[in-house]
Design a protein around this motif. Structure first.
Motif, PDB file in Angstrom:
ATOM      1  N   PHE A   1     -15.924  -0.585   0.911  1.00 12.97           N
ATOM      2  CA  PHE A   1     -16.040  -0.936   2.328  1.00 12.97           C
ATOM      3  C   PHE A   1     -15.334  -2.268   2.425  1.00 12.97           C
ATOM      4  CE2 PHE A   1     -18.030  -3.201   5.819  1.00 12.97           C
ATOM      5  CZ  PHE A   1     -18.126  -2.243   6.810  1.00 12.97           C
TER       6      PHE A   1
ATOM      7  N   ALA B   1     -15.183  -4.787  -0.849  1.00 15.22           N
ATOM      8  CA  ALA B   1     -16.393  -4.611  -1.654  1.00 15.22           C
ATOM      9  C   ALA B   1     -16.441  -3.186  -2.198  1.00 15.22           C
ATOM     10  CB  ALA B   1     -17.635  -4.908  -0.811  1.00 15.22           C
ATOM     11  N   GLY B   2     -16.281  -3.058  -3.512  1.00  6.44           N
ATOM     12  CA  GLY B   2     -16.323  -1.751  -4.151  1.00  6.44           C
ATOM     13  C   GLY B   2     -14.971  -1.077  -4.274  1.00  6.44           C
TER      14      GLY B   2
ATOM     15  N   ALA C   1     -20.315   9.375   6.135  1.00  8.48           N
ATOM     16  CA  ALA C   1     -21.219   9.267   4.982  1.00  8.48           C
ATOM     17  C   ALA C   1     -22.009  10.559   4.801  1.00  8.48           C
ATOM     18  CB  ALA C   1     -22.160   8.075   5.170  1.00  8.48           C
TER      19      ALA C   1
ATOM     20  N   LYS D   1     -24.390  -5.220  -5.456  1.00  5.10           N
ATOM     21  CA  LYS D   1     -24.707  -5.598  -4.077  1.00  5.10           C
ATOM     22  C   LYS D   1     -24.149  -4.592  -3.058  1.00  5.10           C
ATOM     23  CE  LYS D   1     -24.972 -10.448  -5.477  1.00  5.10           C
ATOM     24  NZ  LYS D   1     -24.321 -10.423  -6.806  1.00  5.10           N
ATOM     25  N   THR D   2     -23.442  -5.101  -2.012  1.00  8.53           N
ATOM     26  CA  THR D   2     -22.957  -4.162  -0.983  1.00  8.53           C
ATOM     27  C   THR D   2     -21.677  -3.444  -1.406  1.00  8.53           C
ATOM     28  OG1 THR D   2     -21.824  -5.963   0.190  1.00  8.53           O
ATOM     29  CG2 THR D   2     -24.030  -5.383   0.947  1.00  8.53           C
ATOM     30  N   ALA D   3     -21.256  -3.608  -2.664  1.00  9.98           N
ATOM     31  CA  ALA D   3     -20.140  -2.808  -3.188  1.00  9.98           C
ATOM     32  C   ALA D   3     -20.588  -1.378  -3.506  1.00  9.98           C
ATOM     33  CB  ALA D   3     -19.567  -3.459  -4.438  1.00  9.98           C
ATOM     34  N   ARG D   4     -21.878  -1.125  -3.420  1.00  8.93           N
ATOM     35  CA  ARG D   4     -22.370   0.232  -3.690  1.00  8.93           C
ATOM     36  C   ARG D   4     -21.820   1.210  -2.646  1.00  8.93           C
ATOM     37  NH1 ARG D   4     -28.765   1.425  -4.402  1.00  8.93           N
ATOM     38  NH2 ARG D   4     -28.492  -0.481  -5.606  1.00  8.93           N
ATOM     39  N   ASN D   5     -21.888   0.824  -1.409  1.00  8.26           N
ATOM     40  CA  ASN D   5     -21.501   1.581  -0.196  1.00  8.26           C
ATOM     41  C   ASN D   5     -21.266   3.085  -0.393  1.00  8.26           C
ATOM     42  OD1 ASN D   5     -18.426   1.480  -0.641  1.00  8.26           O
ATOM     43  ND2 ASN D   5     -18.862  -0.719  -0.453  1.00  8.26           N
ATOM     44  N   PHE D   6     -20.032   3.544  -0.524  1.00 13.38           N
ATOM     45  CA  PHE D   6     -19.779   4.985  -0.607  1.00 13.38           C
ATOM     46  C   PHE D   6     -19.810   5.536  -2.038  1.00 13.38           C
ATOM     47  CE2 PHE D   6     -18.001   3.990   3.549  1.00 13.38           C
ATOM     48  CZ  PHE D   6     -18.298   5.111   4.306  1.00 13.38           C
TER      49      PHE D   6
ATOM     50  N   PRO E   1     -22.078   6.110  -4.643  1.00 10.14           N
ATOM     51  CA  PRO E   1     -22.967   7.178  -5.107  1.00 10.14           C
ATOM     52  C   PRO E   1     -22.710   8.539  -4.440  1.00 10.14           C
ATOM     53  CG  PRO E   1     -24.197   5.157  -4.775  1.00 10.14           C
ATOM     54  CD  PRO E   1     -22.819   4.913  -4.226  1.00 10.14           C
ATOM     55  N   ILE E   2     -22.371   8.534  -3.157  1.00 12.17           N
ATOM     56  CA  ILE E   2     -22.174   9.833  -2.481  1.00 12.17           C
ATOM     57  C   ILE E   2     -20.813  10.427  -2.799  1.00 12.17           C
ATOM     58  CG2 ILE E   2     -23.917   9.564  -0.695  1.00 12.17           C
ATOM     59  CD1 ILE E   2     -21.754   8.581   1.225  1.00 12.17           C
TER      60      ILE E   2
END
Lengths: 236, 224
Positions: A27, A30-31, A107, A172-177, A179-180
């Motif tokens: 995002f 981040a990530g 998402a 942190k907020t680098a997780r965003n997309f 895992p899905i």
């Protein structure tokens, strides 16, 4: 033995083919898996459909992949970002397609794709231009539009820690997309900032279980998009 | 957000006062999502003694103030892609969980900006619809479809003096009949089943003036 480690980013992306659908995590910066994207630029696969929330910034990472004319179609929610000129220029010239999807619908379509759910109904976009032409059905007096699950041939993701089974922990907020997308892609390729021994990641804190991951490459000090952009860098 | 976007009226509330007024309507214990721009400022003015949890849709519940310059983590950002902090008790999650909070009706209040709001609460705030515009929607449609209460903070009129509160929106919609309350530089206005209803006036503003600046009929019953 199960060992998903690969030696290099180049090796990790080597089988991405022309016309593939590629989900790219992140995002903004981040990530964003910059080293994997740059390896895909080196590989040169073309006519890609890329799924990402944005379209990159400056002339590195996703923006560079687009600038290198490897992307035929973007699926995203917000193609405008600060320092983002590559996509807008190509789009205005009609040289790249855009499928604009509300962020939550994007998402959920990815989650559904990864969960074996072909389609679902959502209230998002009902009565708006993005809901036009979509099948509408009423449940308990409220209208919903039909949206389809989204799958990909490949996912390129970045995480903080991984082990050889492919268990992932994000930052942190680098997780965003991440895992899905890991669930929705046929081949999920991850760059990890640190590689752990089995058991070093507490099973209670594993975010993405290794079953959703195919390849892990260690990139110990990943580049940051904002730093590269501020330095005026371009890839290749 | 730029300084150039100042109030169209020389009277009424300024941007900070609009944010302060909206903050009064954020109750203790609320889970709140704030849009980019003036809505972001609301967090600074929630009255002391109220504990409010801020959600940012890129994946954080318990968003704190921006970090000091040079501190921060480029991977700890808000939906506007600016650096933030996480409060003690915060949680990170992926996008499908984040939008389940939004679309599943778990977020209590969302405060957004507007290009236009119609008398039945339709909101337009994502696109001018112009042919050369790059369309970009982000999470706006999900927020208005899923969050229980939608507040709008906006100037009453555009920079060129056109009303932003209208009979029906001419810009592409973000959602139909989604807005509950509007905070402008002139007044606080509720969306009711009968239409837009005047709730409160900025100091020095009278109902006739607000009506004159509004593109649809305003219910002013109860005002002298």
């Amino acid at each position: 033995m199960i060992d998903k480690r690969v030696d290099s980013a180049a090796q990790a992306v080597a089988d991405i083919f022309d016309g593939a659908t590629v989900m790219i995590g992140g995002f903004g910066e981040a990530g964003s898996p910059i080293e994997l994207i740059h390896a895909l630029i080196d590989l040169g696969a073309k006519a890609l459909t890329v799924v990402n929330n944005n379209t990159g910034s400056g002339h590195v990472g996703l923006a560079a992949l687009i600038e290198n004319h490897q992307v035929a179609r973007m699926v995203c929610s917000y193609p405008r970002t600060a320092n983002s000129t590559v996509f807008p220029d190509l789009y205005r010239r009609g040289e790249i397609e855009l499928e604009l999807v509300p962020q939550g619908t994007l998402a959920e379509r990815i989650r559904a794709g990864g969960a074996g759910i072909p389609a679902f109904y959502t209230a998002t976009s009902v009565g708006t231009p993005l809901g036009e032409g979509k099948e509408v059905r009423s449940f308990d007096g409220r209208d919903y539009v039909l949206e389809y699950g989204l799958k990909a041939d490949f996912a390129l993701l970045k995480c903080a820690r991984a082990d050889r089974y492919g268990n992932l922990v994000f930052n942190k907020t680098a997780r965003n997309f991440g895992p899905i997308m890991a669930m929705a892609a046929g081949t999920t390729i991850v760059q990890a900032s640190a590689l752990m021994e089995l058991g070093e990641i507490d099973p209670e804190v594993v975010v993405t279980p290794g079953i959703f991951v195919n390849r892990v490459v260690t990139v110990a000090n990943p580049a940051l998009e904002s730093v590269l952009v501020n330095d005026g860098r371009a890839y290749p | 957000m730029t300084v150039g976007e100042s109030s169209t009226a020389s009277v009424g509330w300024n941007r900070e006062q609009m944010a302060r007024r909206a903050a009064l309507d954020i109750p203790d214990g609320a889970y709140v999502n704030l849009g980019i721009g003036i809505p972001e400022q609301v967090a600074q003015y929630v009255p002391e003694g109220r504990e409010v949890i801020y959600h940012t849709e890129n994946g954080l519940l318990g968003m704190g103030v921006p970090p000091d310059v040079g501190e921060g983590d480029p991977e700890l950002i808000n939906a506007g892609k600016r650096p933030v902090t996480a409060i003690p008790g915060a949680a990170y999650f992926h996008h499908a969980d984040s939008f389940s909070m939004i679309r599943g009706g778990h977020i209590d209040i969302c405060v957004l900006g507007a290009m236009q709001v119609s008398q039945n609460g339709d909101l337009a705030n994502w696109s001018t619809g112009l042919a050369d515009a790059i369309p970009a929607v982000g999470g706006a449609m999900d927020l208005v479809a899923g969050v229980k209460t939608i507040y709008i903070i906006t100037q009453h009129c555009t920079k060129t003096g056109d009303p932003k509160l209208v009979k029906s929106c001419s810009y592409p919609l973000t959602g139909k009949a989604v807005v509950s309350r509007i905070f402008t530089d002139l007044a606080v206005i509720d969306v009711t089943s009968e239409g837009l209803k005047l709730v409160e006036l900025a100091p020095g503003i009278d109902p006739d003036y607000v009506q004159q600046k509004t593109g649809c009929e305003l219910i002013v019953a109860g005002w002298q």
